[in-house]
Design a protein around this motif. Sequence first.
Motif, PDB file in Angstrom:
ATOM      1  N   ARG A   1      -1.156  52.853   1.964  1.00 32.90           N
ATOM      2  CA  ARG A   1      -2.386  51.948   2.143  1.00 32.90           C
ATOM      3  C   ARG A   1      -2.257  51.802   3.833  1.00 32.90           C
ATOM      4  NH1 ARG A   1      -4.859  47.269  -0.976  1.00 32.90           N
ATOM      5  NH2 ARG A   1      -6.724  46.724   0.098  1.00 32.90           N
ATOM      6  N   TYR A   2      -3.548  51.989   4.266  1.00 37.12           N
ATOM      7  CA  TYR A   2      -3.801  51.763   5.906  1.00 37.12           C
ATOM      8  C   TYR A   2      -4.308  50.313   5.786  1.00 37.12           C
ATOM      9  CZ  TYR A   2      -6.141  52.157  10.178  1.00 37.12           C
ATOM     10  OH  TYR A   2      -6.567  51.922  11.623  1.00 37.12           O
ATOM     11  N   ASP A   3      -3.695  49.766   6.860  1.00 42.42           N
ATOM     12  CA  ASP A   3      -4.049  48.235   7.159  1.00 42.42           C
ATOM     13  C   ASP A   3      -5.291  48.221   8.044  1.00 42.42           C
ATOM     14  OD1 ASP A   3      -4.192  45.542   8.050  1.00 42.42           O
ATOM     15  OD2 ASP A   3      -1.740  45.405   8.328  1.00 42.42           O
TER      16      ASP A   3
ATOM     17  N   ARG B   1      -4.394  53.454  14.671  1.00 46.30           N
ATOM     18  CA  ARG B   1      -4.732  54.919  14.748  1.00 46.30           C
ATOM     19  C   ARG B   1      -3.412  55.724  14.968  1.00 46.30           C
ATOM     20  NH1 ARG B   1     -10.463  55.727  15.421  1.00 46.30           N
ATOM     21  NH2 ARG B   1     -10.011  57.955  14.938  1.00 46.30           N
ATOM     22  N   ASN B   2      -3.640  57.017  14.574  1.00 44.74           N
ATOM     23  CA  ASN B   2      -2.541  57.985  14.843  1.00 44.74           C
ATOM     24  C   ASN B   2      -2.504  58.319  16.407  1.00 44.74           C
ATOM     25  OD1 ASN B   2      -1.843  58.476  12.211  1.00 44.74           O
ATOM     26  ND2 ASN B   2      -2.986  60.202  11.963  1.00 44.74           N
TER      27      ASN B   2
ATOM     28  N   ASP C   1      -7.049  62.240  12.951  1.00 49.10           N
ATOM     29  CA  ASP C   1      -7.570  61.194  11.749  1.00 49.10           C
ATOM     30  C   ASP C   1      -9.026  61.045  12.335  1.00 49.10           C
ATOM     31  OD1 ASP C   1      -7.530  60.067  14.413  1.00 49.10           O
ATOM     32  OD2 ASP C   1      -6.353  58.090  13.661  1.00 49.10           O
TER      33      ASP C   1
ATOM     34  N   ARG D   1      -7.819  54.585  -2.673  1.00 53.67           N
ATOM     35  CA  ARG D   1      -7.060  55.654  -1.855  1.00 53.67           C
ATOM     36  C   ARG D   1      -6.860  57.040  -2.493  1.00 53.67           C
ATOM     37  NH1 ARG D   1      -2.756  52.896  -1.407  1.00 53.67           N
ATOM     38  NH2 ARG D   1      -1.319  53.981  -2.503  1.00 53.67           N
TER      39      ARG D   1
ATOM     40  N   ASP E   1      -8.426  56.217   3.008  1.00 53.37           N
ATOM     41  CA  ASP E   1      -8.481  54.907   2.524  1.00 53.37           C
ATOM     42  C   ASP E   1      -9.839  54.335   2.483  1.00 53.37           C
ATOM     43  OD1 ASP E   1      -5.573  53.337   2.498  1.00 53.37           O
ATOM     44  OD2 ASP E   1      -5.602  55.019   3.567  1.00 53.37           O
TER      45      ASP E   1
ATOM     46  N   TYR F   1     -10.674  55.423   6.559  1.00 54.77           N
ATOM     47  CA  TYR F   1      -9.842  56.005   7.228  1.00 54.77           C
ATOM     48  C   TYR F   1      -9.310  57.317   6.584  1.00 54.77           C
ATOM     49  CZ  TYR F   1      -6.286  56.581  10.901  1.00 54.77           C
ATOM     50  OH  TYR F   1      -5.361  56.876  11.925  1.00 54.77           O
TER      51      TYR F   1
ATOM     52  N   ARG G   1      -6.588  60.478   7.357  1.00 53.36           N
ATOM     53  CA  ARG G   1      -5.696  61.026   8.314  1.00 53.36           C
ATOM     54  C   ARG G   1      -4.823  62.221   7.779  1.00 53.36           C
ATOM     55  NH1 ARG G   1      -4.590  56.519   5.276  1.00 53.36           N
ATOM     56  NH2 ARG G   1      -2.463  55.798   5.169  1.00 53.36           N
TER      57      ARG G   1
END
Length: 161
Positions: A38-40, A46-47, A52, A106, A121, A137, A139
């Motif tokens: 999971r992305y916060d 960011r990468n 991404d 996701r 996500d 997002y 990635r």
Amino acid sequence: MKIILAITILIGLGVLAVVLYGRERLWERLGGPADIGRYDFAEAKRNATPNDALACTAGTCTAPDLTIPDTAGPPATVVKRLSERLATIEAHVRRVDDRSDPGYARFVVYTPLLRFPDTIDVEVRERAGGSSDIRAYSRSKLGRSDFGTNKKRLAQLFDVR
């Protein structure tokens, strides 16, 4: 001439081995699970590499690559619509979250040819008046560049440019 033939045969055997073993399994074996987790969105990290893309409803995140128009409907409905749309635009997609949050989803999407795994996500939050804010997002798990694939995928998912 014999060297070129030998190299061609070795490459052919290598490609055959990858196809028989499975491209998706090969990347998991080499790089770990396809699902990055999971992305916060609150942290919004960011990468460091250009592989991404971030898409958000106006005012919901800093420096998005794409701005998503306001969307009608409650979060669960919006997530369902986006899940269905993603399945129509991506041939190799799998939903991987536990579905405990009706406003979150996701997905792992595999690129068509080499099956590189990307994680998407989507977070939807209800806004007063019946519309919803969306943050998404996308990635890549592998590589340093995605040649714009994640941005193109989100642009297609949200029908924005």
